[in-house]
Design a protein around this motif. Structure first.
Motif, PDB file in Angstrom:
ATOM      1  N   LYS A 194      47.402  36.637   2.608  1.00  0.00           N
ATOM      2  CA  LYS A 194      48.373  35.752   2.235  1.00  0.00           C
ATOM      3  C   LYS A 194      47.123  34.514   1.632  1.00  0.00           C
ATOM      4  N   THR A 195      47.474  34.460  -0.126  1.00  0.00           N
ATOM      5  CA  THR A 195      46.211  33.892   0.063  1.00  0.00           C
ATOM      6  C   THR A 195      45.741  31.876  -0.314  1.00  0.00           C
ATOM      7  N   LEU A 196      44.271  31.339   0.000  1.00  0.00           N
ATOM      8  CA  LEU A 196      44.267  30.363   0.293  1.00  0.00           C
ATOM      9  C   LEU A 196      44.187  29.365  -0.696  1.00  0.00           C
ATOM     10  N   LEU A 197      43.382  30.018  -1.366  1.00  0.00           N
ATOM     11  CA  LEU A 197      43.060  29.311  -2.486  1.00  0.00           C
ATOM     12  C   LEU A 197      43.578  29.353  -3.837  1.00  0.00           C
ATOM     13  N   SER A 198      43.849  28.903  -4.841  1.00  0.00           N
ATOM     14  CA  SER A 198      44.448  28.938  -6.037  1.00  0.00           C
ATOM     15  C   SER A 198      43.660  27.614  -6.479  1.00  0.00           C
ATOM     16  N   PRO A 199      42.850  27.736  -8.029  1.00  0.00           N
ATOM     17  CA  PRO A 199      42.735  29.449  -8.365  1.00  0.00           C
ATOM     18  C   PRO A 199      42.396  30.200  -7.404  1.00  0.00           C
ATOM     19  N   PRO A 200      42.595  32.056  -7.231  1.00  0.00           N
ATOM     20  CA  PRO A 200      41.577  32.392  -6.512  1.00  0.00           C
ATOM     21  C   PRO A 200      40.437  32.453  -6.492  1.00  0.00           C
TER      22      PRO A 200
ATOM     23  N   ILE B 276      34.958  33.174   7.544  1.00  0.00           N
ATOM     24  CA  ILE B 276      35.016  32.808   5.775  1.00  0.00           C
ATOM     25  C   ILE B 276      35.483  31.757   6.119  1.00  0.00           C
ATOM     26  N   GLU B 277      36.984  31.377   7.223  1.00  0.00           N
ATOM     27  CA  GLU B 277      38.291  30.090   7.060  1.00  0.00           C
ATOM     28  C   GLU B 277      37.442  29.547   7.093  1.00  0.00           C
ATOM     29  N   SER B 278      36.070  28.725   7.721  1.00  0.00           N
ATOM     30  CA  SER B 278      35.744  27.517   8.406  1.00  0.00           C
ATOM     31  C   SER B 278      34.767  27.330   6.392  1.00  0.00           C
ATOM     32  N   ILE B 279      34.599  28.331   5.767  1.00  0.00           N
ATOM     33  CA  ILE B 279      33.607  27.165   4.347  1.00  0.00           C
ATOM     34  C   ILE B 279      34.335  27.773   3.438  1.00  0.00           C
ATOM     35  N   ILE B 280      35.984  28.766   3.409  1.00  0.00           N
ATOM     36  CA  ILE B 280      36.763  28.600   2.203  1.00  0.00           C
ATOM     37  C   ILE B 280      37.376  27.447   1.073  1.00  0.00           C
ATOM     38  N   SER B 281      37.215  26.958   0.384  1.00  0.00           N
ATOM     39  CA  SER B 281      37.849  25.568  -0.686  1.00  0.00           C
ATOM     40  C   SER B 281      37.197  26.077  -2.048  1.00  0.00           C
ATOM     41  N   PRO B 282      37.764  24.901  -2.301  1.00  0.00           N
ATOM     42  CA  PRO B 282      37.371  25.443  -4.063  1.00  0.00           C
ATOM     43  C   PRO B 282      36.194  25.336  -4.944  1.00  0.00           C
ATOM     44  N   SER B 283      35.029  24.689  -3.812  1.00  0.00           N
ATOM     45  CA  SER B 283      33.735  25.052  -3.983  1.00  0.00           C
ATOM     46  C   SER B 283      33.261  26.349  -4.236  1.00  0.00           C
TER      47      SER B 283
END
Lengths: 333, 333
Positions: free
Chosen positions: A148-154, A203-210
């Motif tokens: 399931k995508t968590l970032l938008s935009p991917p 990856i979950e620990s670093i995922i963010s729009p940046s």
């Protein structure tokens, strides 16, 4: 058919480099041309889902640091995770050679169970086929997965800009070297373990729009991934040799055999493109995770060298990081 | 480990019958025990999605009526469709033997393209591996797929009740017989084509709450599917021999070789359980579709023979339809 000079499939067509790209573009895409498939990403983005598949034919089936079961889970989990999606469900398709030991199958299933627990994914459907002796090599496993995508935009390579920094979560070339050593016919002895691991928890620990883009450098190593990223772009990527995490063992084997660690496969590494001002904080998060203790900022995106990946050596010179023709060894994964 | 009397994998473990069930329950489920996986359906129902996987190792790769490409699309499309879901997206994983003709690969890709268009599914992600000569048998293909459920509640064998009628969309045993004939070593000659086809367009035309359950009788044929359905249930299934659509060619080969058409594989058939009062209207819809011209009501659910599938012969006697030990031939799909 341009670029395909032979009428038969060769091992190089499966190596993940230039020849693989040739057959995908020249043959597969001639008939299969869905726009999502044509993006040639590690998975397909479908509304809020990511869908990915990989078949594993690694030889040997058991190697230092892992086995085909751990690899099958990690490979598909990582392909989904680098698309900025939480891996949720996996399928497994087994092709087993007649005469394969059931005790070996059990060892592989234990690895599968452990790796899927580490990744937090559920194995929800499967299939088993058996072929005659001499029609496989022990066991092959396909894993497909939904996230399931968590970032938008991917995350997308089109978001990368000059000034962004390039991070990696640890030492490169461990999987490729471990397989090399495990193939005893080469006569190399070294204490090297594959890095094969499901990267979702990191990856979950670093995922963010940046985080603008991520990729797992498997077949063809960092060299293949960086070349895919810069292709057709008006920016280049410069890696700093002194920052590249390479273990003494991997460096030693590369020196003896004339290999380039940048071209060796990884199965527990992710290369991450981050906005410059956020790079230190992403690095700290990586370092505080067990899968990222040796993380480094290894390079930068630059408007010099557009369309190219280059290495700034410890001597201060630049050398082009070539697109590998394919993996140095067949059946690395 | 009960039921597994050998410590090595045998061809029978891949036959889709009793021995396959033994290894799934005795080995795979010992380690992999997600509740969705444990349902042992053709696909996993995940909220509003169905997820399914199948690997194809059919021998020969090209056979009368189809090839491994058409089979790979049809097999996964049908597994999704019988769960009452519209097949949307497929992945393809290729394992190709070194030396395989690129012209053969192109033929297979054309079949894949055609079958996916017939089914209305998109091929959105893929993977290719190449193995050395003697480590595969030309080409193996995994297809995995995602569909969207259209029926709520979904079709389930727990909805079946005495009085329901059993329908099939045409002649049985065509795929199994076509493969048998195509393996020229058996020295049989007959003009038989596999029925391999994506069934979604037919199933879409009949799908409604009065359709209680559907299954595609592949490996192990109708006999395997009916036995799976009645297992542990307080109803039985009675088929009427005179209503079973069996072609003269299939009947002839079965007579010569001592095979039972109920145990032969199909790749373009669906068996459908329908409320009695709606059976005629479902039959009419089937017959008006190109994939169902020879559809028949072939039997009934009964409170006689609980937990058993039986055949009422043309002589008026009843015989038990046994759970096959597995496919008569390895690598039928």
């Amino acid at each position: 058919m341009r670029g395909i000079n032979t009428d038969k499939i060769t091992l190089a067509h499966g190596g993940g480099g230039k020849k693989t790209e040739d057959i995908i573009r020249g043959i597969f895409q001639k008939y299969l041309n869905d726009p999502v498939l044509a993006e040639m990403d590690d998975g397909a983005v479908l509304e809020d889902l990511v869908f990915s598949t990989d078949s594993f034919v690694v030889n040997p089936i058991f190697f230092p640091g892992g086995d085909i079961g751990r690899l099958a889970i990690s490979g598909t989990v990582n392909d989904i995770a680098v698309m900025g999606a939480r891996p949720l469900y996996l399928s497994l398709g087994f092709i087993i050679e007649e005469g394969f030991e059931i005790s070996s199958l059990e060892k592989i299933l234990i690895s599968i169970k452990e790796a899927s627990e580490e990744a937090g994914v559920r194995i929800v459907t499967g299939d088993t086929k058996v072929v005659e002796k001499g029609k496989a090599d022990g066991i092959y496993i396909n894993s497909s997965g939904i996230g399931k995508t968590l970032l938008s935009p991917p995350p997308s390579r089109y978001r990368i800009e000059p000034g962004d920094l390039v991070l990696i979560n640890g030492e490169i070339g461990l999987h490729g070297t471990a397989i090399l050593v495990a193939r005893e016919e080469l006569g190399i002895k070294a204490d090297i373990k594959s890095d094969v691991a499901p990267l979702w928890p990191l990856i979950e620990s670093i995922i963010s729009p940046s985080v603008k883009f991520m990729r797992d450098p498997t077949r063809g190593g960092l060299a293949a991934v960086l070349n895919e990223i810069v292709e057709g772009m008006n920016f280049g990527i410069r890696l700093w040799e002194e920052k590249l995490p390479v273990s003494q063992e991997v460096a030693g084997i590369c020196e003896v055999l004339g290999f380039d660690p940048l071209q060796l496969a990884n199965e527990g590494k992710v290369v991450v493109f981050v906005k410059k001002e956020d790079a230190e904080s992403v690095l700290e998060k990586m370092k505080s995770h067990p899968l990222g203790k040796q993380a480094e900022i290894i390079g930068e995106v630059t408007d010099e060298f557009p369309g190219k990946a280059v290495l700034k050596t410890t001597l201060g010179t630049h050398r082009i990081i070539e697109q590998p023709m394919g993996e140095l060894l067949p059946r690395i994964c």
